[in-house]
Write a protein that holds these residues in place. Structure first.
Motif, PDB file in Angstrom:
ATOM      1  N   LEU A 104       0.823  -1.220   0.000  1.00 56.76           N
ATOM      2  CA  LEU A 104       0.000   0.000   0.000  1.00 56.76           C
ATOM      3  C   LEU A 104       0.852   1.263   0.000  1.00 56.76           C
ATOM      4  O   LEU A 104       0.562   2.227  -0.720  1.00 56.76           O
ATOM      5  CB  LEU A 104      -0.950   0.003   1.203  1.00 56.76           C
ATOM      6  CG  LEU A 104      -1.959  -1.146   1.240  1.00 56.76           C
ATOM      7  CD1 LEU A 104      -2.882  -1.005   2.449  1.00 56.76           C
ATOM      8  CD2 LEU A 104      -2.770  -1.217  -0.051  1.00 56.76           C
ATOM      9  N   GLU A 138      -4.232  -6.577   1.428  1.00 58.60           N
ATOM     10  CA  GLU A 138      -3.778  -5.426   0.635  1.00 58.60           C
ATOM     11  C   GLU A 138      -4.106  -5.543  -0.859  1.00 58.60           C
ATOM     12  O   GLU A 138      -4.457  -4.549  -1.500  1.00 58.60           O
ATOM     13  CB  GLU A 138      -2.270  -5.215   0.852  1.00 58.60           C
ATOM     14  CG  GLU A 138      -1.970  -4.860   2.306  1.00 58.60           C
ATOM     15  CD  GLU A 138      -0.525  -4.438   2.560  1.00 58.60           C
ATOM     16  OE1 GLU A 138      -0.240  -4.028   3.686  1.00 58.60           O
ATOM     17  OE2 GLU A 138       0.312  -4.514   1.639  1.00 58.60           O
ATOM     18  N   GLN A 141      -7.322  -4.139  -1.750  1.00 53.53           N
ATOM     19  CA  GLN A 141      -7.365  -2.671  -1.710  1.00 53.53           C
ATOM     20  C   GLN A 141      -6.780  -2.042  -2.980  1.00 53.53           C
ATOM     21  O   GLN A 141      -7.305  -1.066  -3.489  1.00 53.53           O
ATOM     22  CB  GLN A 141      -6.614  -2.151  -0.479  1.00 53.53           C
ATOM     23  CG  GLN A 141      -7.309  -2.538   0.822  1.00 53.53           C
ATOM     24  CD  GLN A 141      -6.608  -1.928   2.029  1.00 53.53           C
ATOM     25  OE1 GLN A 141      -6.432  -0.714   2.120  1.00 53.53           O
ATOM     26  NE2 GLN A 141      -6.205  -2.776   2.965  1.00 53.53           N
TER      27      GLN A 141
END
Ligand code: DUC
Ligand code: ZN
Ligand code: ZN
Length: 482
Positions: A104, A138, A141
């Motif tokens: 991220l 992650e 996302q």
């Protein structure tokens, strides 16, 4: 009365399926009409020129962060300049992960850096460490943020994934509806041959090719396809260097698997002999997989004609020859193992491929557009916004003079890299104007685009990369968070 902001008049419009004489009317940054006798507030005379969709380069390394700090020399501004000068208006570049870290933070950093771009851009997310946190928390996302492709390296320290980690990446991609792109070479085989070559004092750049013969690329391609079939996850094999590797993809396609293959200009016009230049010069041509020989290059054309390989990207990788941070980072006597891999090609991709494909009569201009613009746009979820010319599409257009002959030199190149591997190559066919979303951003080699005027291309899920639904024994192991 003028109906359009701008009309490109009198050229030959080239789409992935057709070529015809027509004008292109542009309004609000989009193609508004393709027809005859269109009137615009501004008129661009395209007589004698091909009017093609702007190139889509779906594999290029720009401002890539390096382990231990710093980034590639090629920034989003210089990379955009090179791309636009060469007729490319969209790129899919990389956000990378470093082992021991998540994805991220680097993704946010890439978004920040790429905000300076002048080309439109999307990202592949490189996974080098398939931890539970990355795979289960992650990756969803970054998918939600518009990243629809992951990249896995089956070789390279410290990037490579072992089979278990690769399977976890395939499964994560399946759960999140992403494509997986794969660098296919066998890690252990390369290390074994490299150790033997270095033990024998064979350290020069030419031994780079000796360290990674084609069967180790073929083996990794076979393995990647088999594991992707087990998971039922669509993949694209990056930078296929020769027909025997493409044969693995052909077999997979014949069995109905969703496997695609990409190749690059360097595999058509460079060979292992280039790495045998005197002294350190061979380093200029070092990339992985290594370029092979003339027979392999010629054989790739049959793979393209048969639809086995359907995308030509640049794999642009920014390492200068003469700067301390480039190919010489470990000194001019560094063994091949310690010389950074990669060749620049963002700007040269379209001219080199047009010359090899169209000027030499191997395919027509529509075939060229499919290879370099529409197929990459389709496979990476950008079509038809990018990759074709039709009402409603972004007015990303390159005006191309098919008769103009140019000798490629680094003086003409607008990348930041201090050399081109295509130095001295004569090509016929040249971009004379580039429009990005209706704005003239390159004219006669002069790039005029505001840094920051490129747009991030967030990608939504799309049909082409849906799994087939065929899993061994009807049991979908990817549904389990393991
Ligand atoms: N090979 C890659 O896989 N990436 C960048 C450069 C190279 O040669
Ligand atoms: Zn690669
Ligand atoms: Zn690459």
């Amino acid at each position: 009365m003028a109906d359009y902001d701008l009309v490109i008049a009198g050229g030959t419009v080239v789409t992935p399926s057709d070529m015809f004489a027509a004008d292109v009317g542009i309004a609000g940054g989009r193609v508004a009409a393709v027809g005859l006798d269109l009137r615009g507030r501004r008129m661009v005379d395209a007589k004698g020129l091909l009017v093609m969709p702007g190139g889509v380069d779906s594999h290029c390394h720009i401002e890539q962060l390096q382990d231990g700090g710093g980034a590639d020399e090629e920034t989003f501004v210089t990379g955009s300049t090179a791309a636009l000068a060469g007729g490319t208006t969209s790129v899919v570049t990389f956000s990378t992960q470093f082992k021991g870290h998540g994805i991220l933070e680097p993704f946010a950093e890439y978004r920040r850096r790429a905000a300076a771009a002048m080309v439109d851009y999307a990202f592949h997310q490189i996974i080098t460490d398939a931890t539970d946190e990355v795979v289960f928390n992650e990756i969803p996302q970054v998918a939600a943020a518009g990243v629809r492709s992951l990249k896995a390296f089956l070789t390279y320290d410290p990037l490579h994934l072992d089979d278990r980690q690769f399977i976890r990446v395939l499964a994560a991609a399946r759960r999140n509806r992403m494509l997986v792109t794969v660098h296919c070479e066998n890690y252990e085989a390369i290390n074994w041959r490299t150790a033997a070559l270095l033990a024998d004092g064979r350290t020069a750049p030419k031994y780079h090719a000796w360290s990674r013969p084609s069967m180790i690329e073929r083996e990794a391609t076979h393995r990647a396809i088999a594991l992707a079939e087990m998971v039922d996850q669509p993949i694209q094999v990056f930078h296929v260097s020769c027909p025997e590797v493409a044969a693995e993809i052909a077999r997979a396609k014949a069995r109905g698997l969703k496997v695609w293959g990409e190749t690059c200009p360097q595999y058509f016009v460079l060979s292992a002999d280039h790495m045998d230049r005197p002294g350190f010069e061979g380093a200029k041509f070092m990339c992985s997989p290594a370029p092979r020989d003339a027979a392999a290059s010629e054989g790739l054309w049959a793979c393209i004609r048969d639809g086995v390989l359907d995308i030509v990207s640049s794999d642009h990788s920014g390492w200068s020859y003469d700067t301390p941070v480039g190919k010489r980072v470990n000194g001019v006597d560094a063994p091949f193992r310690d010389i950074p891999n990669g060749v620049p090609g963002l700007q040269a991709r379209l001219p080199v491929m047009f010359h090899e494909a169209v000027t030499k009569g191997r395919m027509d201009a529509s075939g060229f557009v499919r290879l370099t613009a529409s197929n990459p746009a389709r496979l990476f979820g950008l079509y038809p916004r990018k990759g074709t010319i039709a009402p409603g599409t972004d007015a990303d257009i390159v005006l191309w003079d098919p008769t103009k002959t140019v000798t490629l030199t680094n003086a003409l190149a607008q990348h930041v890299i201090d050399y081109t591997p295509y130095e001295g190559m004569q090509v016929t066919g040249w971009p004379v104007m580039t429009l990005r979303r209706g704005e003239v951003v390159m004219r006669d080699g002069k790039v005029q685009a505001e840094p920051g005027s490129g747009q991030y291309l967030a990608r939504a899920p799309y049909d082409m990369i849906e799994p087939t639904g065929n899993v061994p024994n009807g049991f979908d192991a990817s549904a389990f968070l393991i």
